[in-house]
Each structure stands twice: as C-alpha cells, then as structure tokens.
Design an enzyme around this catalytic site. Structure first.
Site, PDB file in Angstrom:
ATOM      1  N   SER A 124      -0.253 -31.641  21.487  1.00 51.38           N
ATOM      2  CA  SER A 124      -0.719 -31.127  20.203  1.00 51.38           C
ATOM      3  C   SER A 124      -2.236 -31.233  20.105  1.00 51.38           C
ATOM      4  O   SER A 124      -2.843 -32.169  20.641  1.00 51.38           O
ATOM      5  CB  SER A 124      -0.090 -31.951  19.074  1.00 51.38           C
ATOM      6  OG  SER A 124      -0.736 -31.694  17.851  1.00 51.38           O
ATOM      7  N   TYR A 148       1.425 -40.824  15.622  1.00 53.34           N
ATOM      8  CA  TYR A 148       2.003 -39.607  16.212  1.00 53.34           C
ATOM      9  C   TYR A 148       1.040 -39.004  17.244  1.00 53.34           C
ATOM     10  O   TYR A 148       1.422 -38.693  18.372  1.00 53.34           O
ATOM     11  CB  TYR A 148       2.311 -38.591  15.109  1.00 53.34           C
ATOM     12  CG  TYR A 148       2.513 -37.193  15.631  1.00 53.34           C
ATOM     13  CD1 TYR A 148       3.638 -36.867  16.391  1.00 53.34           C
ATOM     14  CD2 TYR A 148       1.554 -36.196  15.412  1.00 53.34           C
ATOM     15  CE1 TYR A 148       3.800 -35.579  16.898  1.00 53.34           C
ATOM     16  CE2 TYR A 148       1.715 -34.919  15.905  1.00 53.34           C
ATOM     17  CZ  TYR A 148       2.842 -34.610  16.655  1.00 53.34           C
ATOM     18  OH  TYR A 148       2.984 -33.353  17.168  1.00 53.34           O
ATOM     19  N   LYS A 152       1.220 -38.480  21.554  1.00 52.05           N
ATOM     20  CA  LYS A 152       1.000 -37.252  22.331  1.00 52.05           C
ATOM     21  C   LYS A 152      -0.024 -37.500  23.436  1.00 52.05           C
ATOM     22  O   LYS A 152       0.167 -37.096  24.575  1.00 52.05           O
ATOM     23  CB  LYS A 152       0.553 -36.113  21.408  1.00 52.05           C
ATOM     24  CG  LYS A 152       1.678 -35.600  20.512  1.00 52.05           C
ATOM     25  CD  LYS A 152       2.802 -35.002  21.366  1.00 52.05           C
ATOM     26  CE  LYS A 152       4.055 -34.719  20.611  1.00 52.05           C
ATOM     27  NZ  LYS A 152       5.176 -34.280  21.452  1.00 52.05           N
TER      28      LYS A 152
HETATM   29  C1  UD1 Z   1      -0.415 -30.989  10.507  1.00 53.42           C
HETATM   30  C2  UD1 Z   1      -0.380 -32.350  11.130  1.00 53.42           C
HETATM   31  C3  UD1 Z   1      -0.564 -32.187  12.638  1.00 53.42           C
HETATM   32  C4  UD1 Z   1       0.469 -31.249  13.199  1.00 53.42           C
HETATM   33  C5  UD1 Z   1       0.311 -29.908  12.489  1.00 53.42           C
HETATM   34  C6  UD1 Z   1       1.254 -28.834  12.971  1.00 53.42           C
HETATM   35  C7  UD1 Z   1      -1.247 -33.865   9.406  1.00 53.42           C
HETATM   36  C8  UD1 Z   1      -2.429 -34.676   8.976  1.00 53.42           C
HETATM   37  N1  UD1 Z   1      -1.430 -33.164  10.553  1.00 53.42           N
HETATM   38  O1  UD1 Z   1      -1.701 -30.459  10.747  1.00 53.42           O
HETATM   39  O2  UD1 Z   1      -0.471 -33.423  13.287  1.00 53.42           O
HETATM   40  O3  UD1 Z   1       0.246 -31.096  14.578  1.00 53.42           O
HETATM   41  O4  UD1 Z   1       0.532 -30.132  11.111  1.00 53.42           O
HETATM   42  O5  UD1 Z   1       2.536 -29.001  12.490  1.00 53.42           O
HETATM   43  O6  UD1 Z   1      -0.195 -33.883   8.816  1.00 53.42           O
HETATM   44  N2  UD1 Z   1      -2.514 -27.498   3.017  1.00 53.42           N
HETATM   45  C9  UD1 Z   1      -2.675 -27.252   1.658  1.00 53.42           C
HETATM   46  N3  UD1 Z   1      -1.595 -27.375   0.842  1.00 53.42           N
HETATM   47  C10 UD1 Z   1      -0.350 -27.740   1.303  1.00 53.42           C
HETATM   48  C11 UD1 Z   1      -0.188 -27.986   2.697  1.00 53.42           C
HETATM   49  C12 UD1 Z   1      -1.302 -27.858   3.525  1.00 53.42           C
HETATM   50  O7  UD1 Z   1      -3.781 -26.928   1.200  1.00 53.42           O
HETATM   51  O8  UD1 Z   1       0.575 -27.843   0.499  1.00 53.42           O
HETATM   52  C13 UD1 Z   1      -3.678 -27.365   3.907  1.00 53.42           C
HETATM   53  C14 UD1 Z   1      -4.022 -28.650   4.632  1.00 53.42           C
HETATM   54  O9  UD1 Z   1      -4.857 -29.449   3.886  1.00 53.42           O
HETATM   55  C15 UD1 Z   1      -4.676 -28.086   5.906  1.00 53.42           C
HETATM   56  C16 UD1 Z   1      -3.987 -26.746   6.133  1.00 53.42           C
HETATM   57  O10 UD1 Z   1      -3.381 -26.405   4.887  1.00 53.42           O
HETATM   58  O11 UD1 Z   1      -6.033 -27.857   5.675  1.00 53.42           O
HETATM   59  C17 UD1 Z   1      -2.923 -26.792   7.194  1.00 53.42           C
HETATM   60  O12 UD1 Z   1      -2.041 -27.863   6.891  1.00 53.42           O
HETATM   61  P1  UD1 Z   1      -0.750 -28.182   7.789  1.00 53.42           P
HETATM   62  O13 UD1 Z   1       0.070 -26.960   7.933  1.00 53.42           O
HETATM   63  O14 UD1 Z   1      -0.109 -29.393   7.204  1.00 53.42           O
HETATM   64  O15 UD1 Z   1      -1.341 -28.466   9.234  1.00 53.42           O
HETATM   65  P2  UD1 Z   1      -2.439 -29.538   9.740  1.00 53.42           P
HETATM   66  O16 UD1 Z   1      -2.957 -30.344   8.618  1.00 53.42           O
HETATM   67  O17 UD1 Z   1      -3.429 -28.815  10.562  1.00 53.42           O
END
Ligand code: UD1
Length: 333
Positions: A124, A148, A152
């Site tokens: 990842s 986690y 990896k």
């Molecule tokens: C998350 C995991 C990462 C994992 C990846 C793929 C965390 C800190 N990291 O990454 O380890 O490999 O998913 O599954 O959990 N967002 C919102 N509102 C929401 C949900 C998300 O604004 O309700 C934003 C987040 O702040 C982020 C972006 O959307 O900036 C993407 O979020 P997300 O899909 O959870 O992925 P990652 O944070 O990149």
C-alpha cells in the site's frame, strides 16, 4: 498449474482473480471470508464462466496451506489476505502484527518449500506516510504512520529477505486509492461494516443512506483546501497483478512498484465529478481534519510503466460510474 490468490474473494482480490482468469491463468482462491462475502465467489464464477476452486481457510495457518498446496499444482501466489483498517490497527496493534505478518511468513515458507518461483504481495502507498512531497517514487522514504502501514512495509521486507535466500522472486505492489468496480457491476467493494473511505461514503449519500458527506479538512495547502489523493480504478490494479506475474524478475530478487494514476484529485473535485456522473447533488459540509490524514499523496508510476508495461487506463468518471453501478445492483438484490 495455477495461481493461488489469498483473499481472492475480497475487493481487489476478486477483480484480480477475474483479470487473471481472463488472461488465461488457472486460479485457486483461498479466503477465510472474515471480510468478504460468499456472494463474491458466485459472481466471480459467473464472470469467469468457470467453477474456480475456492478453499476456505486462513492464509496464515500452515496446516491449511499444506492442504491447499497438496490439492493443487501452484506455480505462483498473489497474497491479498490481510486486515486493512488503519483505525483498528491502532486499537489492536498486536492482532495486526500477528495476523498480517504471520500470514506473510507462513505463506512464503510454504511457497518456498514447494519451489514456487513467483509471489506478488499486496502492499500500500500507506508505507510512505507523509514524509515526502508527492509524487512519490519507490525510492521515496518509507515512514508508515500506523501499525497497519508497518505491517505492509515489514511484509515487503520479510518477503525480500525470504526471496534473497531462495529461488523465489517477489513483487510488492503499492496501491494508491482503489475505487470502482468490475463494469458488470457483479463484483465491487462490499465492506462488512460501515465504510470509512471517501468514495463508498459518497455512494451512500447518493443512495440516500447517509445524510451528507463530511469533508475532512478545508484548510490544506491545496488548490481548493481539501486533501489530494491518487484514485485508481480497481480493474487497472487487477491488471497490474497480471503484469507483475509476467514480469521479468530474476530468481532471489524482489522489486516494489507504485500502482496509481500519477495524478491527484481533491475531495471537492471528487464530489463535483460524482454529482456529474451520478446526476445528483451530493450534500456535503466542511468538517475538521481527520486525525492521521495526510495533505496530499499521488504516485510516480514511471517504474511500473518502464518495467511492467503497466499504466492506469481508466479515468475518474469511469471509476465513479462503475462504483455506482455496483452499489445500485447490490441494493436491488
Ligand atoms: C485510507 C487509509 C489508507 C488506506 C486507504 C485505501 C487512513 C488514515 N488511511 O487512506 O491506509 O490504504 O484508505 O483504502 O485511514 N474523506 C472525507 N470524508 C470522508 C471520508 C474521507 O473528506 O467521509 C477524505 C479524507 O480525509 C481523505 C480522502 O477523503 O483526504 C480519502 O480518504 P480515504 O478514502 O479514507 O483514503 P485515505 O485517507 O487516502
């Protein structure tokens, strides 16, 4: 001879099984169904038009592995089976180390014992943490920020050491943010609990199962203040595994590859694209930053293109269209 796919009923695993089968490989799935549904197996079989063998069990259990390797002629392994929640790993680090690293060790030992020449490991982009400004290359510093993420990175290292002491070659694929589903809508992301990721939550809002999306952080130093990620279609990722199994890596060697699109998208840009593709506004509100989130992450995928001949081909609209198609089909059955 067949490819053993651990976690083959899961999100990326199921798409990879379909891609491998489409590329003419025989596949054996090993899954314990702790975070995957049996429906996925029916869907895979119907997409592959074949009764693919499915073994139920834990990829970290040597007795299970003995039985699986005894029953099938395995010449390559793709290892997905793992726990994958950042938050859960912070609450239960030992459980994560035991489970995610135990399976790497048991599986590598079983594969090496049987002279399996190639293992592909599901890693990842989380291994990079926030140490480097994007785009990150495979040579960027790796500083995981959760148990986690540590599992990896340690998994990659354990496999590299195991490869060096054997005839096996290992490829670790560092995925950026997987989105989308098979175009049939038969397989897709089917989390057993409440989703924490952005796109599954947007889909819930669009489907009327969540009132609005909270945008975590509007004060980042990005074009619109919201965080940037490299969203990549799960079918592109699946094809990356086919390329990795075919790659020309010498025995006893290991190599890591970034799999992303090479470009970043903000949360607000995703929301705009989703409301366009889905034809409905997505109610959202600005909220506090989510603890542990990084500002921006996207991949440099030059190595995957140069050495695997792989690059992502599907755009954001395709990712969102396919994801939505899967969600709609799920809710109608
Ligand atoms: C998350 C995991 C990462 C994992 C990846 C793929 C965390 C800190 N990291 O990454 O380890 O490999 O998913 O599954 O959990 N967002 C919102 N509102 C929401 C949900 C998300 O604004 O309700 C934003 C987040 O702040 C982020 C972006 O959307 O900036 C993407 O979020 P997300 O899909 O959870 O992925 P990652 O944070 O990149």
């Amino acid at each position: 001879m067949a490819t053993l796919v651990t976690g083959g009923a899961g999100y990326i695993g199921s798409h990879t099984v379909v891609a491998l089968h489409g590329a003419g490989r025989d596949v054996v799935i090993l899954d314990d169904f702790s975070n995957a549904s049996r429906r996925a197996v029916d869907a895979i079989r119907s997409l592959a038009r074949s009764d693919l063998p499915v073994e139920e069990g834990d990829a970290g259990d040597s007795q299970v592995l003995d039985a699986v390797f005894g029953r099938h002629r395995i010449d390559s392994v793709v290892h997905f089976a793992a726990r994958k929640s950042v938050a859960e790993s912070v609450a239960d680090p030992l459980g994560y180390y035991r489970s995610n690293l135990g399976s790497v060790i048991s599986l590598a030992a079983a594969a090496i014992d049987r002279g399996v020449p190639r293992l592909v490991f599901s890693s990842s982009a989380t291994v990079y943490g926030s140490a480097s400004a994007p785009p990150v290359t495979e040579e960027s510093p790796t500083v995981p920020e959760s148990p986690y993420g540590e599992t990896k990175l340690m998994g990659e290292r354990i496999l590299a050491d195991a490869a060096a002491a054997s005839e096996m070659s290992v490829i670790s694929l560092r995925y950026f943010n997987p989105v989308g589903a098979h175009p049939s809508g038969l397989i897709g992301e089917d989390p057993s609990g409440e989703p924490a990721n952005l796109v599954p939550r947007i889909m819930q809002v669009a489907a009327g199962r969540r009132e609005r999306l909270d945008v975590y952080g509007a004060d980042y130093s990005t074009v619109d203040g919201t965080a940037v990620r490299d969203y990549v279609h799960v079918m592109d990722l699946a094809e990356g595994h086919v390329a990795a199994l075919d790659a020309d890596i010498a025995p006893a060697h290991s190599r890591t590859y970034n799999l992303g699109t090479g470009s970043g998208t903000t949360v607000l840009q995703i929301l705009a694209a989703a409301s366009e593709v889905l034809g409905t506004p997505i109610p959202h509100e600005m909220a506090e930053r989510r603890p542990g989130d990084i500002e921006a992450s996207w991949a440099d995928c030059t190595r995957a293109l140069d050495e695997l001949g792989w690059q992502a081909r599907r755009d954001l609209a395709q990712m969102l269209t396919d994801h939505w198609n899967f969600v709609r089909q799920q809710s109608s059955c």
